[in-house]
Each structure stands twice: as structure tokens, then as C-alpha cells.
Design an enzyme around this catalytic site. Structure first.
Site, PDB file in Angstrom:
ATOM      1  N   SER A 145       0.849  -1.196   0.000  1.00 14.07           N
ATOM      2  CA  SER A 145       0.000   0.000   0.000  1.00 14.07           C
ATOM      3  C   SER A 145       0.877   1.235   0.000  1.00 14.07           C
ATOM      4  CB  SER A 145      -0.891   0.010   1.244  1.00 14.07           C
ATOM      5  OG  SER A 145      -1.556   1.251   1.395  1.00 14.07           O
ATOM      6  N   TYR A 159      -1.885  -0.305  10.300  1.00 12.06           N
ATOM      7  CA  TYR A 159      -2.003  -0.736   8.910  1.00 12.06           C
ATOM      8  C   TYR A 159      -0.743  -0.373   8.125  1.00 12.06           C
ATOM      9  CZ  TYR A 159      -4.019  -1.140   4.191  1.00 12.06           C
ATOM     10  OH  TYR A 159      -4.279  -1.486   2.882  1.00 12.06           O
TER      11      TYR A 159
END
Length: 254
Positions: A145, A159
Site C-alpha cells: 500500500s 495498517y
């Protein structure tokens, strides 16, 4: 040379929705047979299988909680048995879970985010390594990501940490498996619209603000990410390993 995956056998984790569903569709379009893993999106996985079969490809849906190493092992075994081997593994399963500042974050929350994004990839890859080596031209594509590189949005430290770990996992595994002709790469999406992820975790006004800062002046699509995955799964990327393709519209460049 063309992007042709005819005869390749692929397992996509989290393939029943969002980016994973688009990856399955793109692999099928390129000629691959697919095993579609799902945790909660059983209907989406079933439809992905139906679409693949309609396109003349072999496909199967497999439900499993990949944070459980035994279930991850079973998932890979079922996929490999059905497909007759494994050439491509796409570690797409993962989730933000929620937003939480570090000072308010519980032990349980942190572990859950790490398990969903890193442990799943480790358990599945460990189980799949033998089959990927036997392929002779195995491909592992991990889903990272933009958050791994810029820290993510508010409340996404866990995350971002997990996805940064995915980059390290990719580089280390690439070295470990290179001798057997297996390549390992990652794709790092930026703001990808048309997904439940941002509908759940990103307010409409925040989405507009994010898109306005994208040099290409649009949100990405799941198909944008799927294209990069297919490239890395193909012979076009046979000499690419340990790398990350950023799919973010120019937000971050190297």
C-alpha cells in the site's frame, strides 16, 4: 511478447471482492485458471468462479480464515489439488480494520491488523512454496500500500506498519526463492475508488480532497491494480524480482 497467462494456475487470496475480485477477473481474461479464496465474501467469490467458468477457465472458491495457519495450509492444498499445481500466488487478503491513534490502540487491535495483513501472507506463502518451486516459473505478488511508504491517513499506524512489513517480506522472500526461478514482487496501491474499503473508512469530503491531490486527477480503479498484478505474474516480468510497483497516479514517485 504479449501478456499471456494461458495454462497458468493461480491462487488469489481475498479474491471475492474489491481489488482481489478485479485481479481474479484480469487473470482469467489473460488465460489463467484460478482458485478464489474468500473469508467473508462468499457470494462474490462464487460469482467470480461463475464468470471464470463462463470464460472457459477452471475455477474454484475456497473459504478459509487465513490468520489460522492450519486453515491457510488447507486452502493452499485444496487450491493446488484442484488446479493440479500452482504457478501464481497473489497475497491480496488484508484490511485496515479501523482507525485508531496509537495511544488509544489496544494490544488486540494491533495484533489483529498485523495478523490480517502479514501473518496471512506468511502462512499462505509458506504452504505454497513447494508448489511454486515445482512450477519452474513461480510468481508471488504481494499487496502492499501507499501507506507503507507515507504512513497512511489518520489512525492507520498499525495498517501502515503491516504494509511496510509486506515490503520487507517481499524483498527477503525474493532472495530466498530466486534460485528456484520464483519471482516475488509487490504492488502498492494508492487511493483506489470503487471499493468498500474507502466507502467504509474515508469520508466523501476526504475522498474529494485526496483525488484533487493526485497528479493524474482521478482515483485509481481495481482494474488499474489488477493490470500491474498480471504483468508481474507474466513472462513479461521474468527478470523482475524483489520490486514494488506503485499504482498511485503519481502521488509518490521514486
Amino acid at each position: 511478447m504479449t501478456l499471456d497467462l494461458t495454462g497458468r494456475r493461480a491462487l488469489v487470496t481475498g479474491g471475492g471482492s474489491g481489488i482481489g475480485r478485479a485481479v481474479v477477473a484480469a487473470l482469467v481474461e489473460a488465460g489463467a485458471d484460478v482458485a478464489v479464496h474468500y473469508a467473508h465474501s462468499s457470494e462474490g467469490a462464487a460469482q467470480a468462479v461463475a464468470d471464470a467458468e463462463a470464460a472457459g477457465r477452471r475455477a474454484v472458491a475456497i473459504g478459509a480464515d487465513l490468520t489460522d495457519s492450519a486453515q491457510a495450509q488447507r486452502c493452499v492444498e485444496e487450491a493446488t489439488a484442484y488446479l493440479g499445481g500452482l504457478d501464481v500466488l497473489v497475497n491480496n487478503a488484508g484490511h485496515l480494520v479501523g482507525r485508531s491513534p496509537v495511544e488509544e490502540m489496544s494490544d488486540e487491535f494491533f495484533r489483529q491488523v498485523i495478523d490480517l495483513n502479514i501473518s496471512t501472507a506468511f502462512f499462505v506463502t509458506r504452504a505454497a512454496t513447494k508448489a511454486l518451486r515445482a512450477s519452474g516459473s513461480g510468481r508471488v505478488v504481494n499487496m502492499a500500500s501507499l501507506a507503507a511508504e507515507n504512513g497512511g491517513g489518520p489512525g492507520s499506524v498499525a495498517y501502515a506498519t503491516a504494509k511496510a512489513g509486506m515490503l520487507g517480506f517481499t524483498k527477503g522472500l525474493a532472495k530466498e526463492l530466486a534460485g528456484d526461478g520464483v519471482t516475488v514482487n509487490a504492488v502498492a496501491p494508492g487511493f483506489i475508488g470503487e471499493t468498500a474499503f474507502h466507502e467504509t473508512f474515508t469520508a466523501p469530503e476526504a475522498r474529494e480532497r485526496i483525488v484533487s491531490g493526485v497528479p493524474l486527477q482521478r482515483a485509481g480503479t481495481p482494474a488499474d491494480v489488477a493490470g500491474a498484478v498480471c504483468y508481474l505474474a507474466s513472462d513479461l516480468a521474468a527478470y523482475v524480482t524483489g520490486e514494488t510497483i506503485d499504482v498511485n497516479g503519481g502521488v509518490l514517485t521514486r
